[in-house]
Design an enzyme around this catalytic site. Structure first.
Site, short mmCIF file in Angstrom:
data_model
loop_
_atom_site.label_atom_id
_atom_site.label_comp_id
_atom_site.label_asym_id
_atom_site.label_seq_id
_atom_site.Cartn_x
_atom_site.Cartn_y
_atom_site.Cartn_z
N LYS A 196 3.75 -15.45 2.79
CA LYS A 196 3.63 -16.25 1.57
C LYS A 196 5.06 -16.60 1.15
CE LYS A 196 1.15 -17.93 -1.85
NZ LYS A 196 0.30 -19.11 -1.68
N ASP B 136 -2.77 -18.16 2.44
CA ASP B 136 -3.93 -18.83 1.85
C ASP B 136 -4.48 -19.90 2.79
OD1 ASP B 136 -1.45 -19.95 1.38
OD2 ASP B 136 -1.91 -20.74 -0.60
N ASP C 60 -10.51 -8.41 8.39
CA ASP C 60 -11.93 -8.29 8.06
C ASP C 60 -12.61 -9.67 8.12
OD1 ASP C 60 -12.01 -5.59 7.81
OD2 ASP C 60 -12.76 -5.57 5.76
N ASP D 40 -4.95 -6.66 6.23
CA ASP D 40 -6.17 -5.95 5.84
C ASP D 40 -7.28 -6.97 5.56
OD1 ASP D 40 -7.89 -4.00 4.99
OD2 ASP D 40 -6.86 -3.58 3.10
N TYR E 93 0.81 -1.22 0.00
CA TYR E 93 0.00 0.00 0.00
C TYR E 93 0.85 1.27 0.00
CZ TYR E 93 -3.87 -3.15 1.22
OH TYR E 93 -4.80 -4.15 1.23
#
Ligand code: NAD
Length: 360
Positions: free
Chosen positions: A195, A227, A255, A251, A146
């Site tokens: 990852k 994942d 959620d 992020d 980001y």
């Protein structure tokens, strides 16, 4: 102890729920013999109306001069509010991004707790939800994809977009330290999510987190791929205690973790810098649809206050008192509209605050 708390009530339900958080903090001060001084500050839409900008330099300075910041929420209806006709840098959310940056808040903490009384709201299968869960996701907030360089341009005649994912070892080390410190105050388990089978940033992440773990022998560290973690969050969320991860993975996962509790008005959050300083706010937004009606759930704001006691003031017993008071009120069957179930007594926002304050 005496503490100075900057208070940003903000917009929408912000003022209503922060009033209740302060009511509970005052009950804590009375019971444990502390003094809390509050300084009211404007940010978001209310600051645009008063000052023509969502965050003034004076507000930033006042936050920096305090021991912690307690916030409600900012923003309005993004379709109808005149605040959203302004250029992006003058909109309410720009104030919050600027404040986080000015205060160097790089670690975002979001606990997700499934309370026994609210299992009915959990969208997971009953055999999973009946085990309950109590996890905390720590997301790196100021680096990664980001904040990396980005551009969109034609390459060999084909329009191409590039985003850059970059982390240095210092950025990783400071958030890893925070994660282990928080785990020491909880159940002493850290799951580091990356990852590493694909990304270089993740391989560096894994190496540095493993190095930091050596300083916390009481804490169990496990590494997991993002994942697989997304699957485990719905398959067996009770396995997690503290989960630490980079900005974009955090992020998304935070959620997902919030969603599986089924009750947004219950979830607090904290954003910390390298010192004990932090900004504490509910995970939800300003809920303009229910603002000014005294029906919002103040528990996320009240639990944000509890996080402030625990992480900025090292008042663990006081934080426990608030969290236990919340559990008690739920067990006694009181509920605001958003968490109302059969057989419960529905109360207003300020009544919920008083019930919790009385039980501190
Ligand atoms: P929202 O979280 O405000 O509301 C989503 C739904 O949840 C609404 O139906 C709302 O009534 C309900 N809800 C949220 N908190 C509640 C509570 N405490 N008690 C009972 N019900 C509650 O999300 P949104 O509608 O997408 O956003 C509204 C505004 O909030 C926007 O301007 C958005 O930008 C802003 N926002 C601010 C923050 C922040 O201040 N950090 C975070 C998210 C969104």
């Amino acid at each position: 102890m005496t503490k100075n708390i900057a208070v940003i009530r903000g917009d929408g339900i912000g003022p209503e729920i922060v009033n209740e958080a302060i009511k509970v903090l005052d009950a804590v001060a009375k019971k444990f013999g502390h003094t809390f001084h509050y300084t009211d500050l404007l940010m978001g839409g209310c600051s645009i109306d008063a000052n023509g900008e969502p965050l003034t330099d004076e507000t930033i300075a006042a936050c920096k001069a305090s021991d912690a910041v307690l916030m409600g929420s900012i923003g309005g209806n993004t379709t109808t509010s005149p605040w959203y006709k302004l250029p992006a840098h003058l909109r309410p959310e720009a104030g919050l991004l600027k404040l986080r940056k000015s205060l160097g808040l790089f670690a975002n903490l979001r606990p997700s707790v499934l309370y026994p009384e609210l299992r009915g709201a959990c969208p997971l299968r009953e055999d999973i939800s009946e085990k309950g869960f109590d996890m905390l996701i720590m997301r790196e907030l100021t680096g990664g994809l980001y904040f990396g360089d980005r551009k969109t341009e034609p390459v060999d005649g084909v329009m191409t977009a590039i985003d850059t994912l970059k982390y240095d070892e210092n950025e990783i080390r400071r958030i890893a330290v925070k994660a282990f410190e928080v785990a020491m105050k909880r159940n002493k388990k850290v799951t580091s999510v990356d990852k590493a089978n694909v990304l270089d940033t993740s391989r560096l992440w894994r190496k540095i987190v493993t190095e930091v773990a050596a300083d916390y022998p009481e804490v169990t560290l496990e590494h997991a791929l993002v994942d697989s973690t997304a699957m485990q969050l719905v398959r067996n969320p009770s396995q997690f205690d503290v989960m630490v991860t980079e900005n974009m993975f955090g992020d998304i996962l935070s959620d997902e973790a919030a969603m599986v509790t089924g009750s947004l008005g219950m979830l607090p959050s904290a954003s910390l810098n390298e010192t004990k300083f932090g900004l504490y706010e509910p995970s939800g937004g300003s809920a303009p649809d229910i603002a000014g009606k005294n029906i919002a759930n103040p528990i996320a704001a009240i639990l944000s206050g509890a996080m402030m006691l625990r992480y900025s003031f090292d008042m663990n017993e006081e934080a426990d008192a608030v969290e236990n008071a919340v559990k008690k009120v739920l067990a006694e069957g009181f509920a605001t509209g958003d968490i109302m179930r059969d057989g419960c007594k529905q109360v207003l926002c300020d009544e919920m605050g008083s019930l919790i304050a009385e039980r501190v």
